[in-house]
Design a protein around this motif. Structure first.
Motif, PDB file in Angstrom:
ATOM      1  N   LEU A   1       0.825  -1.212   0.000  1.00 53.41           N
ATOM      2  CA  LEU A   1       0.000   0.000   0.000  1.00 53.41           C
ATOM      3  C   LEU A   1       0.860   1.264   0.000  1.00 53.41           C
ATOM      4  CD1 LEU A   1      -2.867  -0.948   2.492  1.00 53.41           C
ATOM      5  CD2 LEU A   1      -3.026  -0.660   0.009  1.00 53.41           C
TER       6      LEU A   1
ATOM      7  N   ILE B   1      -6.133   8.689  -1.806  1.00 57.20           N
ATOM      8  CA  ILE B   1      -5.834   8.611  -0.373  1.00 57.20           C
ATOM      9  C   ILE B   1      -5.728  10.008   0.232  1.00 57.20           C
ATOM     10  CG2 ILE B   1      -4.171   7.807   1.356  1.00 57.20           C
ATOM     11  CD1 ILE B   1      -5.743   5.587   0.010  1.00 57.20           C
TER      12      ILE B   1
ATOM     13  N   PHE C   1      -8.969  11.471   1.350  1.00 57.84           N
ATOM     14  CA  PHE C   1      -9.698  10.844   2.455  1.00 57.84           C
ATOM     15  C   PHE C   1      -9.726  11.755   3.681  1.00 57.84           C
ATOM     16  CE2 PHE C   1      -9.141   6.044   1.353  1.00 57.84           C
ATOM     17  CZ  PHE C   1      -9.943   6.242   0.237  1.00 57.84           C
TER      18      PHE C   1
ATOM     19  N   GLN D   1     -12.323   8.061   7.006  1.00 56.28           N
ATOM     20  CA  GLN D   1     -11.973   7.158   5.909  1.00 56.28           C
ATOM     21  C   GLN D   1     -10.577   6.566   6.103  1.00 56.28           C
ATOM     22  OE1 GLN D   1     -12.784  10.054   2.767  1.00 56.28           O
ATOM     23  NE2 GLN D   1     -14.432   8.742   1.995  1.00 56.28           N
TER      24      GLN D   1
ATOM     25  N   LEU E   1      -9.617   2.713   6.400  1.00 51.36           N
ATOM     26  CA  LEU E   1      -8.598   2.112   5.549  1.00 51.36           C
ATOM     27  C   LEU E   1      -7.594   1.312   6.373  1.00 51.36           C
ATOM     28  CD1 LEU E   1      -7.182   1.795   2.794  1.00 51.36           C
ATOM     29  CD2 LEU E   1      -5.960   3.928   3.281  1.00 51.36           C
ATOM     30  N   TYR E   2      -7.141   1.888   7.490  1.00 50.05           N
ATOM     31  CA  TYR E   2      -6.209   1.180   8.374  1.00 50.05           C
ATOM     32  C   TYR E   2      -6.853  -0.095   8.931  1.00 50.05           C
ATOM     33  CZ  TYR E   2      -3.150   5.288   8.404  1.00 50.05           C
ATOM     34  OH  TYR E   2      -2.306   6.315   8.052  1.00 50.05           O
TER      35      TYR E   2
ATOM     36  N   THR F   1      -7.094  -2.707   6.179  1.00 53.32           N
ATOM     37  CA  THR F   1      -5.757  -3.230   5.896  1.00 53.32           C
ATOM     38  C   THR F   1      -5.327  -4.225   6.971  1.00 53.32           C
ATOM     39  OG1 THR F   1      -5.129  -1.159   4.810  1.00 53.32           O
ATOM     40  CG2 THR F   1      -3.341  -2.614   5.515  1.00 53.32           C
TER      41      THR F   1
END
Length: 209
Positions: A142, A156, A159, A163, A167-168, A171
């Motif tokens: 990533l 990104i 974001f 968001q 995302l974290y 992931t």
């Protein structure tokens, strides 16, 4: 005749089992151990071929993948990690081959036990290495995409904090699930053979005692 009498009759018949002395048991355990390590070696070869094909086949069938592949190898860190990964696989295959040869030629129970222990360590460290590499490779991918792919970078950057947290979380979740799946695969693939090898080790240990 009732069931109890039938059981007594069967018990009195008895069952004849062939007994083996130590001089016969050791060659059997030696042969089994050698076969197991040989099988582990062949599995490692198949795994190496699988990873090589997985990374090379898309290169020849997808122009987009080929372009991204060439771009990736312009990054020295990506090259270093790729080379290191393949070196580890080749080293693992070599060590298993060496372990198989060591077991095949030894006539000493002590040396056979040492070879079995060494083989178990090789598998243990290889599986651990793969799990660690998988755990760090997804976040690194990533980061690489963020730095090299402008479209992804702009997405990104747009974001908000919610968001980014999402995302974290995704992931971390995907990485955890992937590691668990691979761990289960290795546990099934190598675990059964290692249990047999461990059983042989314990039997040889008893013979030594």
């Amino acid at each position: 005749m009732d069931e109890l009498e039938l059981l007594k009759k069967d018990w009195q018949k008895g069952t004849e089992y062939k007994s083996y002395d130590n001089s016969e048991i050791y060659p059997m355990l030696h042969k089994k151990s050698s076969s197991i390590v040989k099988m582990l070696f062949h599995i490692s070869l198949a795994e190496m071929a699988f990873w090589i094909l997985l990374t090379t086949i898309p290169f020849f069938i997808s122009d987009n993948y080929r372009e991204r592949f060439n771009t990736s190898y312009e990054n020295p860190w990506f090259v270093a990690i790729s080379v290191f990964g393949f070196l580890v696989i080749f080293l693992f295959v070599y060590l298993l081959f060496k372990a198989h040869k060591s077991i095949s030629v030894t006539d000493s129970a002590k040396k056979l036990m040492e070879s079995i222990l060494r083989t178990r360590k090789i598998i243990k460290y290889y599986v651990l290495y793969n799990l660690v590499m998988i755990f760090i490779s997804i976040p690194l991918s990533l980061i690489f995409e963020f730095n090299e792919n402008k479209e992804f970078h702009d997405q990104i950057e747009a974001f908000d904090s919610t968001q980014m947290i999402l995302l974290y979380a995704i992931t971390f979740l995907v990485t955890g699930v992937f590691v668990l799946v691979i761990w289960g695969f290795y546990r099934l693939l190598y675990g059964i053979l290692l249990k047999r090898l461990n059983r042989n080790y314990n039997e040889i240990k008893k013979l030594e005692i």
